[in-house]
Structure formats: structure tokens, C-alpha cells
Enzyme design. Structure first.
Site, PDB file in Angstrom:
ATOM      1  N   ASP A   1       0.875  -1.169   0.000  1.00  0.00           N
ATOM      2  CA  ASP A   1       0.000   0.000   0.000  1.00  0.00           C
ATOM      3  C   ASP A   1       0.914   1.221   0.000  1.00  0.00           C
ATOM      4  OD1 ASP A   1      -2.079   1.767   0.051  1.00  0.00           O
ATOM      5  OD2 ASP A   1      -3.151   0.823   1.703  1.00  0.00           O
TER       6      ASP A   1
HETATM    7  C1  BGC Z   1      -4.945   3.411   0.188  1.00  0.00           C
HETATM    8  C2  BGC Z   1      -5.184   2.401  -0.919  1.00  0.00           C
HETATM    9  C3  BGC Z   1      -5.038   3.076  -2.255  1.00  0.00           C
HETATM   10  C4  BGC Z   1      -3.670   3.717  -2.350  1.00  0.00           C
HETATM   11  C5  BGC Z   1      -3.424   4.410  -3.683  1.00  0.00           C
HETATM   12  C6  BGC Z   1      -3.637   4.152  -0.016  1.00  0.00           C
HETATM   13  O1  BGC Z   1      -3.493   5.168   0.903  1.00  0.00           O
HETATM   14  O2  BGC Z   1      -4.936   2.754   1.431  1.00  0.00           O
HETATM   15  O3  BGC Z   1      -6.442   1.826  -0.779  1.00  0.00           O
HETATM   16  O4  BGC Z   1      -5.224   2.137  -3.277  1.00  0.00           O
HETATM   17  O5  BGC Z   1      -3.544   4.680  -1.322  1.00  0.00           O
HETATM   18  O6  BGC Z   1      -4.166   5.531  -3.829  1.00  0.00           O
END
Ligand code: BGC
Length: 738
Positions: A284
Site C-alpha cells: 500500500d
Molecule cells: C490506500 C489504498 C489506495 C492507495 C493508492 C492508499 O493510501 O490505502 O487503498 O489504493 O492509497 O491511492
């Protein structure tokens, strides 16, 4: 060298002629042909993903400094780049200006629509309609790919039992069975049958695992989940995604039972060994870097090693792999062979997406222009929004509201809102093109006088606007109060310690109630709201969630009865925040609440059961269930339950009903849930007609994790419940034999 790769690919294409790209042997040959040409730096570059937006580690890239990183082969994929033109421009740099010309993958959180915004995922889950959800994802993929996107970070497969966690809006509710079905539908919609088609895109199940169990509902918080609950509740939607051929899985940001997911050898074993998951694992956003803040890694290099050893292939915007992997390689802590494993998975996806054949396939401004917000897509979003509205209360059939109603007061802070209604992760959805509830009602009730006043803001404490709203109410025949929560544009969090209506909204409702006019409450929000007072005092309540672009039209259609609502809650609504968790599939306990015993699993100061339970939702017609029958009441483990039930529409309107099948395992080695959802179907019945509904459920699907955490199907007695919610059903029994 660049040309050499393209030529090599061409030779292989010609050689393989009309063979499917999915032919593994050819695909592997193609991947290896590229891999064999790459330097270690180029390989590591493939494992780095950059965002066009900044982060703490990497300042805002407004100066497009990332262009240089692309040129030097230090980036394999990007996120948050929008539009055919921009993706084309960056792709050109990757293809024309790098040594090997390896195309980039563009990823984005395309969650419930790209420009045409559909209801948020929890709303779509309320439809219990997997074909609708698949269709929504197909349209979403069609729009997003036309704007150059190859990869969406969706579906969110996190089950959650805690509505204080704001990201519950992005999921499919509290049940693993329903969530799995919705996750599979989304994957099929996004990925289609062939990732190489220009209107399909790679999907990503996130956030592995138990991210939705964050303690206290506080996003990113630590979570403690027993192994059994992990297996039975949080893992199944991810397993379903892996089995459905999802192209990628994202690791969660938080720690599970003390181990951050991005460094968990246990989770690696589940994915790579137990499930044989061969596709991409992505971190993530900076979750690798956060291993240091979590105190799991000493420094960036240590974090890098731990994430790499967890088999994470791509570092999302962390800049850890880009800066640390080579050091680890030079120090012989990791081998080129191990790096190759990750790079192979990344190149494989690039081949499957068809990027080596035509890197610009998706970046076509002409297609983009003719695809975004097509009228049929907008219509589909309105349809999906209509199907997502859950009617929670309808005292004296106040709804549907006649179009002959003289004067309607439309009040509340969300009554004319065009932004929050799009929900979070709205991609490039534009508030300007959205339809507010007020606009929808004005369009529908052309003969009525519409009075409007917001009354208060969503979260503030000011009551200055109350008077105007009360005046509008006093001058009308009925009040439509549009209330709920705010929704962030992209990001999530919104963790709440109190899930009742924010600000002074309830106070406004109390004042409106004092006018003596009937009130219809339309809720626009992303989580269950504690509606104890509202459920006792308001005449009709409809949970519309955040419905997307055509919110207003959809809500007006439901209020007026043009659409007969049939959605059901995918998550329980508690009376009060203090009751959380209040999920339907809780374990059986020794002292079940009853009026006759004192010592029970109950509260002294309020109810313990949900206010509006899982699976619940009303219609403008009535359905009666009868003749529940099982073909056999004794059956071996390798058999299937064949279930029949009659569903009669006894009201005066045509309508749909969601028929739900639950089981209860009566005796087992460990305590079992009081009910478990095992099947559902949306059925249509004209007024006065009955339909026979059939289900076939494999006995092997009735297993559980025994005392040794082995999945077993045990002989014994079960109860079977079929009904239209987790509290309203017919019941029969069956026995599983050896
Ligand atoms: C979120 C994800 C997301 C990623 C990209 C993260 O902060 O937890 O769900 O896909 O950012 O935007």
C-alpha cells in the site's frame, strides 16, 4: 536494444500466430526474452511505482521530476496519472527514451466509476445483485481504460464489523459470503475474459488482510484477530479473488496480531504457498517505509529486505525499493534470481495487458472523448443508484409520495449537495455534472411547490439556519430531510467515535418533527448511522448511501414510486455507537438474551440487537415466503442441498425480493455463528404472483475451522433458514452424515 525487444516480441507473436496470450509457455518465453536483456538496475526499476502526487517521502511532482526517473528506467508503473494525453506522453518516454523501451503500467483507484460515478461499493453491495455489480465494473473499466488506465486498485475485499471505520464505505459490508460474491463480480467486470482487450483492466484486491478490523475503527490502527476469525471472516473474499484470477493483491498498511502485513512471512505463506497466488503483490502507499515507524524495521534498508522477503513485487510510492534494493543485492543479501521472480510477474502483467504489442493501446484521446460519460453509462449509474436505496422505515405507507403532493419542503445540509453524493474515491467524477436531491425532486415533482432550506451544515454546531427550514416545513405538506455525512474526495479515514448523525442534524429533525408535518428522511452517507431516535420519530427513512452522479434522479424515482426499492442492508445498523460490534453472524452464547433471565449477554441500558439487521430492507409491496422444502434431509458430505421455497408478492405492486439462505451448525468442536449466509438470489414477482426459488448449496460449503484450525465438514445436525433478512425467515432442519 529497444527495437530488439519489440522485434523479438514480434517474432514471437508471428511465431505464436493466433495462439492465445494466456498460453503460459509462450507468455513465459516472452517474459524471459525481455528479462534476459535487463540490467539489475532496470529490474529494480520495474519494482518501483511512483505517483504524480507527492507524499512525505517524495515532494509533489508538479515539476514533473518523475519524467527523469522514467527516462532512466527507475520506474515500472505509475499511479494517479490521468487522461489519454498524459498517459500517452509518459508512455512515449518509457518506450522511446529508455534503453529497453519497456512500457509503463498506469494504475489508479478506479473504485465505483471513473467519470461516470456509480454508488459507493457498500451501496452496490446493498443491491445483492452480482450481475449489476459486474456491469458497473465493466463500464468503469471501459471509461478508465479509454483514459489510459491499465490497473485499478479495487475491489476492496475487506470485511468489516465496525462502522466507526470510515473505509467501510469502500467495502461490501460485514459478511464474507456476500463480500466474496461482490468481489468476484467486480473482478469479472474489470478484467473481463481477456486483459489484453482495450476496455479491460487489471484489478487489485486490497488490503490483505483484516485491514477492516482496525481497533476502535481507527484507520491504520493495529488489529488483533484470532486465527479462526481470520480464516472464516477476513480471508475468504481474498481467497475468492485469488481463485477468480485477480491480477494483483495489495498488502494492508496496518499490523495484524503484531506483524505488519508488509513484512509478514505468515501472510506470504498463505498467498504464495497455500493459495499458489502467482500474480503481483503490491504494497500500500508507502507501507514498506512505514515498517520503520511501526518499529518493525530498523531503517529503510531493513524495511526493504523485510518487504522483499514477504514477496512484495511493487513498492507503491515508497521510494524504498528504488533506493535500497540494489544495496541489498550488492551485499549479496538478496539474489538476482529472487529479483527476477518479482520482475517476471510484473512483465507478465505488461504482456497480458498487451502493452508490449501496443503500448499506446489505452491512451487514445479520440476513444477517451467518445467514451467518457456516455449517455448509456450515465443511465446505468442512475439505475444502479435506484437499486441501491434501502428503505428502512415506511410508517403508514407515507412513501411513495404522490406526484400530486401540493407543497414539499426539501431541507437538510445535503439537500442540494453535488459533491459529497459522489462518495470517496470518485476518480475524475465532477460535482458539476452531478444531480442533487433537490434538483431530482424538482424535476420529478413538476406540479408541486418545492420549498428549500438547508437548515444547518453537515458537521457544524450553528442553528442559525433552523428557522428558515422550519418555516419551509410549516408551509409544506410533507418534509423531505436530506441528511448524512460528508465524504472526502479521494481519501478515506473518516474514523468516527460517534456514528449518529453528525453536528446538529438530529436537533433540526426534532424541530421539524415539532411542526407536525410528516417527514421522509433521506440518508446520504458511507457507513451505518445510529438511528435510534430517528427510527422512533421519523415517518419514513431511506438509506441512499452516496449514490453517485445521478443521485437526485434516482432518489426522486424511489420516493415517487417509479422505482420500487428492493435493496437490503449488507451491514447491521446499531441503535447506538456503544453497541459496536453488532454483526449478525455472531457466535452462539451460553446466556442468550431473553426477558426471563437476568444474567445474559445483554446491555442494561439499551438493546443488544441491531436496530436494522443485516439483510433487511423494505419494499412498497409485501412478500410472503412459504413451502420451504429440502429435497433430502439427510445427506453425505459430497452431496448438495437442493432447496425450494415459494415467494409470493402479496402486495399491490410488482417488485423484487432478495431471497437469503442461512445455515446454523447446531453442535461443533468450537462455537459456531448463530447464522451464516450461504446463498442469495434477487427475484422478481408481479403483484399477486408467486415464484418458486431454488438453491443448490454444496455440503462442502458448510465446513468450518475446527479446534486444530483444519477446515472440516462434520456430520451432524443443521438448521436451514430462508427468508428476506437475517431475522425474518422460514426454518427447517437437515443432517449431514458420514
Ligand atoms: C490506500 C489504498 C489506495 C492507495 C493508492 C492508499 O493510501 O490505502 O487503498 O489504493 O492509497 O491511492
Amino acid at each position: 536494444m529497444r527495437l530488439l525487444i519489440l522485434n523479438l516480441s514480434l517474432v514471437i507473436i508471428l511465431f505464436s500466430c493466433s495462439q492465445e496470450k494466456s498460453n503460459d509457455a509462450i507468455l513465459n518465453q516472452r517474459v524471459d526474452s525481455v528479462l534476459s536483456l535487463m540490467t539489475i538496475q532496470e529490474k529494480i526499476g520495474q519494482m518501483a511505482q511512483l505517483s504524480s502526487w507527492g507524499s512525505e517521502n517524495r515532494p509533489l511532482n508538479e515539476d514533473l521530476s518523475y519524467l527523469q526517473e522514467i527516462r532512466t528506467g527507475r520506474v515500472g508503473s505509475m499511479l494517479n496519472i490521468n487522461g489519454a494525453e498524459m498517459t500517452y506522453k509518459l508512455q512515449r518516454i518509457a518506450v522511446e527514451e529508455t534503453r529497453l523501451g519497456i512500457p509503463l503500467i498506469f494504475g489508479f483507484d478506479v473504485v465505483h466509476g471513473y467519470q461516470t460515478i456509480f454508488p459507493i461499493p457498500i451501496a452496490l453491495s446493498s443491491t445483492w445483485d452480482t450481475s449489476l455489480v459486474r456491469w458497473v465494473s465493466e463500464i468503469t473499466a471501459c471509461e478508465a481504460t479509454s483514459a489510459g488506465q491499465h490497473w485499478t486498485f479495487a475491489p476492496m475485499a475487506d470485511v468489516t464489523r465496525d462502522p466507526r471505520w470510515g473505509r467501510i464505505a469502500e467495502g461490501c459490508g460485514e459478511d464474507p459470503f456476500l463480500t466474496s460474491a461482490m468481489v468476484i463480480a467486480q473482478i469479472k467486470g474489470f478484467q473481463g475474459k481477456d486483459l489484453g482487450l482495450k476496455n479491460t483492466m487489471a484489478a487489485c484486491a486490497k488490503h490483505f488482510v483484516a485491514y477492516g478490523a482496525a481497533e476502535g475503527g481507527r484507520d491504520y490502527n493495529t488489529c488483533e484477530v484470532s486465527d479462526r476469525t481470520l480464516q472464516e471472516i477476513y480471508m475468504p473474499p481474498f481467497k475468492a479473488a485469488a481463485d477468480a484470477g485477480i491480477a494483483s493483491i495489495m498488502m494492508a498498511l496496518n499490523d495484524l496480531n503484531g506483524v505488519p502485513s508488509s513484512s509478514s512471512s505468515e501472510l506470504k505463506q498463505v498467498l504464495r504457498e497455500n493459495w499458489s497466488f502467482k500474480n503481483i503483490l503490491v504494497s500500500d502507499w508507502n507501507s514498506i517505509g512505514e515498517l520503520v515507524t511501526q518499529g518493525k524495521a530498523e531503517n529503510a534498508k531493513d524495511a526493504c529486505l523485510q518487504a522483499f522477503n514477504t514477496s512484495i513485487d511493487i513498492d507503491m510510492q515508497g521510494n524504498i525499493y528504488a533506493n535500497q534494493l540494489e544495496k541489498l543485492y550488492n551485499e549479496k543479501i538478496i539474489s538476482e534470481k529472487e529479483i527476477d521472480n518479482s520482475v517476471r510477474r510484473i512483465l507478465k502483467l505488461k504482456f497480458l495487458l498487451g502493452l508490449f504489442d501496443d503500448p499506446y493501446l489505452y491512451s487514445d484521446p479520440v476513444r477517451e472523448k467518445s467514451t467518457l460519460s456516455k449517455p448509456e453509462f450515465i443511465k446505468a449509474s442512475e439505475y444502479a443508484a435506484c437499486q441501491s436505496v434501502v428503505l428502512l422505515k415506511n410508517k403508514s405507507n407515507i412513501l411513495p409520495l404522490s406526484q400530486k403532493t401540493g407543497k414539499i419542503a426539501v431541507v437538510g445540509p445535503l439537500s442540494d449537495d453535488k459533491s459529497n453524493i459522489l462518495g470517496s474515491w470518485r476518480a475524475i467524477g465532477e460535482p458539476d455534472s452531478a444531480v442533487s436531491v433537490l434538483e431530482g425532486i424538482k424535476t420529478k415533482y413538476t406540479n408541486s411547490k418545492i420549498l428549500h432550506a438547508e437548515g444547518c451544515s453537515i458537521e457544524g454546531s450553528s442553528k442559525n439556519g433552523f428557522e428558515q427550514a422550519i418555516q419551509a416545513a410549516n408551509n409544506s405538506d410533507v418534509i423531505i430531510a436530506v441528511m448524512g455525512e460528508r465524504s472526502p474526495e479521494v481519501n478515506k479515514t473518516l474514523s468516527a467515535s460517534d456514528i449518529s448523525l453528525p453536528g446538529v442534524q438530529r436537533d433540526l429533525l426534532k424541530e421539524l418533527k415539532a411542526t407536525g408535518k410528516p417527514i421522509v428522511l433521506i440518508l446520504l452517507n458511507g457507513r451505518p448511522i445510529a438511528l435510534d431516535w430517528e427510527s422512533k420519530n421519523i415517518d419514513a427513512i431511506a438509506e441512499a448511501w452516496f449514490p453517485g452522479t445521478k443521485a437526485g434522479n434516482a432518489i426522486a424515482k424511489v420516493i415517487s414510486g417509479e422505482i420500487n426499492p428492493c435493496a437490503k442492508l449488507p451491514v447491521s445498523f446499531p441503535h447506538t455507537t456503544g453497541q459496536i460490534p453488532v454483526y449478525y453472524n455472531h457466535k452462539k452464547f451460553g446466556r442468550t438474551p431473553s426477558p426471563n433471565t437476568k444474567e445474559q449477554a445483554k446491555y442494561d441500558d439499551g438493546p443488544e440487537e441491531a436496530l436494522f439487521p443485516f439483510g433487511y430492507g423494505l419494499s412498497y409491496t409485501q412478500f410472503e415466503f412459504s413451502d420451504l422444502a429440502l429435497e433430502k434431509n439427510k445427506l453425505p458430505k459430497d452431496d448438495s442441498l437442493n432447496i425450494r421455497v415459494t415467494v409470493a408478492n402479496t402486495g399491490d405492486r410488482d417488485g423484487c425480493e432478495i431471497v437469503q439462505v442461512y445455515v446454523r451448525d447446531l453442535i461443533a468442536e468450537v462455537t459456531r455463528p448463530i447464522l451464516e449466509l450461504k446463498g442469495f438470489q434477487k427475484v422478481y414477482a408481479e403483484k399477486g404472483r408467486s415464484v418458486e426459488v431454488r438453491f443448490k448449496i454444496a455440503v462442502s460449503d458448510l465446513g468450518y475451522y475446527n479446534i486444530d484450525l483444519k477446515h472440516v465438514v462434520e456430520p451432524g445436525n443443521f438448521e436451514l433458514m430462508v427468508g428476506n433478512s437475517s431475522v425474518n425467515y422460514l426454518k427447517t432442519k437437515f443432517t449431514v452424515i458420514d
